[in-house]
Motif scaffolding. Structure first.
Motif, PDB file in Angstrom:
ATOM      1  N   ILE A 155      -8.601 -29.031   9.933  1.00  0.00           N
ATOM      2  CA  ILE A 155      -9.478 -28.638   8.832  1.00  0.00           C
ATOM      3  C   ILE A 155      -8.618 -28.422   7.585  1.00  0.00           C
ATOM      4  O   ILE A 155      -7.658 -27.645   7.614  1.00  0.00           O
ATOM      5  CB  ILE A 155     -10.263 -27.347   9.146  1.00  0.00           C
ATOM      6  CG1 ILE A 155     -11.060 -27.500  10.450  1.00  0.00           C
ATOM      7  CG2 ILE A 155     -11.204 -27.010   7.996  1.00  0.00           C
ATOM      8  CD1 ILE A 155     -11.891 -26.271  10.821  1.00  0.00           C
ATOM      9  N   LEU A 205     -16.959 -24.169  11.921  1.00  0.00           N
ATOM     10  CA  LEU A 205     -16.011 -23.901  13.012  1.00  0.00           C
ATOM     11  C   LEU A 205     -16.622 -24.209  14.373  1.00  0.00           C
ATOM     12  O   LEU A 205     -15.941 -24.686  15.280  1.00  0.00           O
ATOM     13  CB  LEU A 205     -15.535 -22.449  12.952  1.00  0.00           C
ATOM     14  CG  LEU A 205     -14.569 -22.154  11.801  1.00  0.00           C
ATOM     15  CD1 LEU A 205     -14.449 -20.657  11.552  1.00  0.00           C
ATOM     16  CD2 LEU A 205     -13.193 -22.756  12.082  1.00  0.00           C
ATOM     17  N   SER A 248      -8.924 -18.487   5.760  1.00  0.00           N
ATOM     18  CA  SER A 248      -8.755 -18.273   7.197  1.00  0.00           C
ATOM     19  C   SER A 248      -9.375 -19.413   8.020  1.00  0.00           C
ATOM     20  O   SER A 248      -9.032 -19.594   9.177  1.00  0.00           O
ATOM     21  CB  SER A 248      -9.368 -16.933   7.610  1.00  0.00           C
ATOM     22  OG  SER A 248     -10.761 -16.960   7.439  1.00  0.00           O
ATOM     23  N   VAL A 249     -10.278 -20.163   7.385  1.00  0.00           N
ATOM     24  CA  VAL A 249     -10.971 -21.247   8.096  1.00  0.00           C
ATOM     25  C   VAL A 249     -10.097 -22.501   8.177  1.00  0.00           C
ATOM     26  O   VAL A 249     -10.105 -23.215   9.172  1.00  0.00           O
ATOM     27  CB  VAL A 249     -12.309 -21.578   7.382  1.00  0.00           C
ATOM     28  CG1 VAL A 249     -12.977 -22.803   7.984  1.00  0.00           C
ATOM     29  CG2 VAL A 249     -13.249 -20.373   7.432  1.00  0.00           C
ATOM     30  N   ILE A 250      -9.325 -22.760   7.125  1.00  0.00           N
ATOM     31  CA  ILE A 250      -8.575 -24.017   7.058  1.00  0.00           C
ATOM     32  C   ILE A 250      -7.207 -23.886   7.722  1.00  0.00           C
ATOM     33  O   ILE A 250      -6.668 -22.792   7.850  1.00  0.00           O
ATOM     34  CB  ILE A 250      -8.385 -24.469   5.596  1.00  0.00           C
ATOM     35  CG1 ILE A 250      -7.611 -23.414   4.799  1.00  0.00           C
ATOM     36  CG2 ILE A 250      -9.727 -24.751   4.967  1.00  0.00           C
ATOM     37  CD1 ILE A 250      -7.372 -23.778   3.356  1.00  0.00           C
ATOM     38  N   GLU A 251      -6.694 -25.017   8.151  1.00  0.00           N
ATOM     39  CA  GLU A 251      -5.365 -25.021   8.751  1.00  0.00           C
ATOM     40  C   GLU A 251      -4.340 -25.537   7.744  1.00  0.00           C
ATOM     41  O   GLU A 251      -3.213 -25.068   7.688  1.00  0.00           O
ATOM     42  CB  GLU A 251      -5.376 -25.923  10.003  1.00  0.00           C
ATOM     43  CG  GLU A 251      -4.110 -25.853  10.825  1.00  0.00           C
ATOM     44  CD  GLU A 251      -4.231 -26.604  12.142  1.00  0.00           C
ATOM     45  OE1 GLU A 251      -5.358 -27.023  12.497  1.00  0.00           O
ATOM     46  OE2 GLU A 251      -3.208 -26.779  12.813  1.00  0.00           O
ATOM     47  N   GLU A 269      -0.790 -21.214   6.788  1.00  0.00           N
ATOM     48  CA  GLU A 269      -0.024 -20.074   7.242  1.00  0.00           C
ATOM     49  C   GLU A 269       1.380 -20.043   6.643  1.00  0.00           C
ATOM     50  O   GLU A 269       1.901 -18.997   6.291  1.00  0.00           O
ATOM     51  CB  GLU A 269       0.070 -20.140   8.766  1.00  0.00           C
ATOM     52  CG  GLU A 269       0.317 -18.805   9.384  1.00  0.00           C
ATOM     53  CD  GLU A 269       0.647 -18.989  10.831  1.00  0.00           C
ATOM     54  OE1 GLU A 269      -0.266 -19.331  11.582  1.00  0.00           O
ATOM     55  OE2 GLU A 269       1.826 -18.827  11.178  1.00  0.00           O
ATOM     56  N   ILE A 309      -3.097 -12.928  10.289  1.00  0.00           N
ATOM     57  CA  ILE A 309      -4.304 -12.800  11.102  1.00  0.00           C
ATOM     58  C   ILE A 309      -4.010 -12.987  12.596  1.00  0.00           C
ATOM     59  O   ILE A 309      -4.548 -12.275  13.433  1.00  0.00           O
ATOM     60  CB  ILE A 309      -5.384 -13.788  10.617  1.00  0.00           C
ATOM     61  CG1 ILE A 309      -5.937 -13.301   9.273  1.00  0.00           C
ATOM     62  CG2 ILE A 309      -6.532 -13.895  11.623  1.00  0.00           C
ATOM     63  CD1 ILE A 309      -6.892 -14.245   8.598  1.00  0.00           C
ATOM     64  N   LYS A 315     -14.556 -16.165  11.917  1.00  0.00           N
ATOM     65  CA  LYS A 315     -14.394 -17.166  10.851  1.00  0.00           C
ATOM     66  C   LYS A 315     -12.928 -17.527  10.629  1.00  0.00           C
ATOM     67  O   LYS A 315     -12.437 -17.527   9.511  1.00  0.00           O
ATOM     68  CB  LYS A 315     -14.998 -16.654   9.537  1.00  0.00           C
ATOM     69  CG  LYS A 315     -16.502 -16.822   9.443  1.00  0.00           C
ATOM     70  CD  LYS A 315     -16.988 -16.510   8.041  1.00  0.00           C
ATOM     71  CE  LYS A 315     -16.792 -15.051   7.714  1.00  0.00           C
ATOM     72  NZ  LYS A 315     -17.070 -14.712   6.330  1.00  0.00           N
ATOM     73  N   ILE A 316     -12.228 -17.806  11.716  1.00  0.00           N
ATOM     74  CA  ILE A 316     -10.827 -18.208  11.581  1.00  0.00           C
ATOM     75  C   ILE A 316     -10.616 -19.552  12.254  1.00  0.00           C
ATOM     76  O   ILE A 316     -11.333 -19.909  13.190  1.00  0.00           O
ATOM     77  CB  ILE A 316      -9.846 -17.175  12.194  1.00  0.00           C
ATOM     78  CG1 ILE A 316     -10.171 -16.908  13.670  1.00  0.00           C
ATOM     79  CG2 ILE A 316      -9.879 -15.882  11.401  1.00  0.00           C
ATOM     80  CD1 ILE A 316      -9.116 -16.118  14.388  1.00  0.00           C
ATOM     81  N   ASN A 317      -9.629 -20.274  11.783  1.00  0.00           N
ATOM     82  CA  ASN A 317      -9.298 -21.563  12.376  1.00  0.00           C
ATOM     83  C   ASN A 317      -8.867 -21.354  13.828  1.00  0.00           C
ATOM     84  O   ASN A 317      -8.129 -20.421  14.127  1.00  0.00           O
ATOM     85  CB  ASN A 317      -8.167 -22.194  11.568  1.00  0.00           C
ATOM     86  CG  ASN A 317      -7.946 -23.648  11.932  1.00  0.00           C
ATOM     87  OD1 ASN A 317      -7.358 -23.965  12.953  1.00  0.00           O
ATOM     88  ND2 ASN A 317      -8.463 -24.529  11.099  1.00  0.00           N
TER      89      ASN A 317
END
Lengths: 283, 123
Positions: free
Chosen positions: A29, A170, A192-195, A212, B11, B45-47
């Motif tokens: 993502i 997700l 936080s959703v994307i990599e 990250e 996280i 809501k985290i990867n």
């Protein structure tokens, strides 16, 4: 894999993309971040062959996208513009998409519409900005394409619906791994959703890295102005701000030998983004 | 949301600590299954890569283990392991800073012990 090779796009006297070279790998993502007019939409339109580059080329799984129906069928772009016949009703478009896209998940499309309380009997032109976004996002996510490109998917959505949409993204991603590219300027929400993170600015790629890694590339330090100034002296400082005798400093590297009078927190992605893309505007 | 993330730590570390706390509080017992990567991903809501990284920290520590095709489970002896780890951290995080602060503002050992006793009585 989507490979963008030396792509430049000129509109009359504006250079929308300037020699962009980028790779989107499989099953990740991505967050495609940039300010208004940075070139996000142009890039997504070029990837999906809706706009032609002035120079350079795009390869998907090793094949050129231009006039290649087979390759184009692997991608689904949710666009800001509405390409659907406006007089048609939502459920008619679901059924119609199901006929043209063999992998379309019709059952899930209706389930998601229900979750978002999207009235499928409503005509497309009657949808509010928020529901138009939701409708297009549902079609894109249920397309089950190998590459799903979402251009500003949360445009006009309220906080509850944004929350739900990120969860749905997700959830779909968990069911079938695929590449999802989300273009947005709401950075903190997607961080936080994307990599992977791609930041474009004035038509150029400023940064591409894992989210990250970027977040751990620096830190925030807070305390009394004098203490902070003393600590950051000689360090690589991204930016600072002061308020009521206190100072925040965004510093590159790892926090070391921090005196107990100072507080260390994570790097703020939004702040980093503003700093990276600031063209010396503002108060 | 079950987990409130703070800005202080990455996280994935907060996910690992949340699972540790849940085991210590008895919400997940040994040999019990914990939520899947997908459940953590969607609920928080985290990867999923972030959730996996947090869970892998605990797999490496022998707190969790994977049952093929079934999911992640709490390992035997996990509770004791976590308790001794936290006990060690308690000394580092609380006692050392307590002694340091006490010295700074001139509280002697006996006063501290009295305070601790008072704390236990009032709890």
């Amino acid at each position: 894999m989507i490979e963008i090779k030396n792509v430049t796009k000129d509109y009359k006297d504006v250079r929308a993309l300037d020699n962009v070279t980028l790779t989107f790998e499989e099953n990740k993502i991505y967050g495609l971040l940039g300010r208004n007019g940075a070139g996000k939409s142009t890039l997504l339109n070029i990837i999906t062959d809706k706009v032609f580059p002035s120079q350079g080329e795009v390869l998907v799984d090793g094949e050129k996208v231009s006039n290649n129906d087979e390759v184009l069928g692997k991608m689904f772009l949710m666009n800001e513009k509405n390409y659907y016949p406006e007089a048609m009703k939502v459920y008619e478009i679901f059924n119609w998409t199901d006929k043209f896209y063999p992998d379309f998940d019709l059952v899930s499309a209706f389930e998601l519409a229900e979750k978002f309380k999207l009235n499928t009997k409503s005509r497309v032109k009657a949808l509010s900005t928020g529901y138009a976004s939701i409708f297009k996002a549902i079609v894109a996510l249920c397309s089950n394409a190998k590459y799903i490109l979402l251009d500003e998917p949360v445009l006009g959505l309220d906080a509850n619906h944004r929350d739900l949409l990120y969860k749905v993204i997700l959830d779909r991603y968990a069911t079938v791994r695929r590449t999802i590219i989300i273009s947005t300027h709401l950075i903190e929400e997607v961080s936080s959703v994307i990599e992977e993170l791609v930041i474009i600015h004035n038509g150029k790629v400023l940064l591409q890295d894992s989210c990250e890694k970027v977040l751990s590339s620096g830190f925030t330090i807070t305390g009394k102005i004098q203490d902070v100034d003393e600590y950051i002296n000689g360090k690589d400082v991204i930016s600072t701000e002061t308020f009521g005798g206190l100072k925040n400093a965004y510093v590159k590297g790892k926090p070391q030998n921090v005196p107990s009078s100072l507080e260390v927190t994570k790097l703020d992605l939004q702040k980093l983004f503003i700093q990276l893309t600031n063209d010396k505007e503002g108060l | 949301m079950f987990i409130e993330f703070s800005d202080e730590k990455p996280i994935f570390i907060q996910i690992a600590e949340w699972i540790e706390d849940a085991i210590l509080a008895g919400r997940y017992e040994e040999e019990q299954q914990i939520p899947s990567i997908t459940e953590f991903s969607v609920a928080c809501k985290i990867n999923p890569a972030t959730a996996l990284k947090g869970i892998n920290l605990l797999v490496d520590d022998g707190i969790l283990y994977k049952k093929r095709g079934l999911g992640m489970f709490v390992a035997k002896g996990a509770y004791e392991k976590l308790r001794s780890k936290r006990k060690e951290m308690f000394y580092e995080n609380f006692i050392l800073s307590l002694v340091k602060e006490a010295k700074r503002i001139n509280i002697d050992k006996n006063d501290i012990i009295k305070m601790i006793e008072r704390g236990f009585e009032n709890d």
